[in-house]
Design a protein around this motif. Structure first.
Motif, PDB file in Angstrom:
ATOM      1  N   THR A  26       0.858  -1.180   0.000  1.00 26.75           N
ATOM      2  CA  THR A  26       0.000   0.000   0.000  1.00 26.75           C
ATOM      3  C   THR A  26       0.893   1.228   0.000  1.00 26.75           C
ATOM      4  OG1 THR A  26      -1.679  -1.163   1.296  1.00 26.75           O
ATOM      5  CG2 THR A  26      -1.797   1.255   1.263  1.00 26.75           C
ATOM      6  N   GLN A  27       0.698   2.114  -0.973  1.00 22.82           N
ATOM      7  CA  GLN A  27       1.510   3.336  -1.043  1.00 22.82           C
ATOM      8  C   GLN A  27       1.084   4.301   0.058  1.00 22.82           C
ATOM      9  OE1 GLN A  27       1.999   5.110  -4.921  1.00 22.82           O
ATOM     10  NE2 GLN A  27       2.407   7.110  -4.026  1.00 22.82           N
ATOM     11  N   LEU A  28       2.086   4.919   0.708  1.00 25.78           N
ATOM     12  CA  LEU A  28       1.825   5.926   1.724  1.00 25.78           C
ATOM     13  C   LEU A  28       1.812   7.298   1.065  1.00 25.78           C
ATOM     14  CD1 LEU A  28       4.154   4.609   4.567  1.00 25.78           C
ATOM     15  CD2 LEU A  28       1.720   4.126   4.184  1.00 25.78           C
ATOM     16  N   ASN A  29       0.814   8.101   1.382  1.00 19.16           N
ATOM     17  CA  ASN A  29       0.690   9.438   0.807  1.00 19.16           C
ATOM     18  C   ASN A  29       1.143  10.495   1.808  1.00 19.16           C
ATOM     19  OD1 ASN A  29      -0.451   8.614  -1.716  1.00 19.16           O
ATOM     20  ND2 ASN A  29      -2.337   8.170  -0.612  1.00 19.16           N
ATOM     21  N   GLY A  30       1.618  11.621   1.299  1.00 20.58           N
ATOM     22  CA  GLY A  30       2.017  12.731   2.143  1.00 20.58           C
ATOM     23  C   GLY A  30       3.445  12.657   2.650  1.00 20.58           C
TER      24      GLY A  30
END
Length: 139
Positions: A26-30
């Motif tokens: 899962t890609q982490l945003n921010g």
């Protein structure tokens, strides 16, 4: 010499879902910055009575993969915060994948999420910064 900025770099966490034997990422945003692990070998002293010229002697020991820390702009309603909070509370082992803009990809086996700290500064965006203890480079 070609230089690059970090824009476009991706950070993802890999978790085993249910009875799965592989990691789902899962890609982490921010994410605004990453400090990749400092891998270092232990020094093991092997000095003996006949060491040459009164110098200590060393060999390479076990390798410590260190820690990885990154900074994230905090949004308490985001999927990124939810997944990191779940990982912290469950103490599960995960993988971290870093896709650097220069084409390099690194996947690390994380022992656990060691800290997940809130950072608040006057005039700055609030951040929540995870620190993972790393076990090894994934094979």
């Amino acid at each position: 010499m070609a230089f690059s900025i970090g824009r476009g770099t991706k950070v993802s966490v890999g978790r085993k879902v249910g009875a799965a034997t592989t990691f789902t990422f899962t890609q982490l945003n921010g994410v605004t910055s990453i400090e990749l692990p400092e891998v270092a070998a232990d020094e093991v002293e092997v000095t003996h009575f006949n060491s040459p010229a009164n110098y200590r002697e060393y060999i390479s020991g076990l390798v410590d993969a260190g820690e990885v820390t990154f900074e994230i702009n905090y949004d308490h309603e985001s999927a990124t915060d939810t997944v990191l909070t779940e990982i912290y509370e469950s103490k599960e082992s995960i993988q971290l994948k870093f896709e650097i803009i220069n084409g390099e990809t690194q996947i690390w086996n994380a022992g656990f999420l060691k800290a997940y700290n809130l950072v608040v500064s006057d005039g700055e965006v609030i951040q929540k910064n995870p620190t993972f203890r790393i076990n090894s480079l994934a094979e």
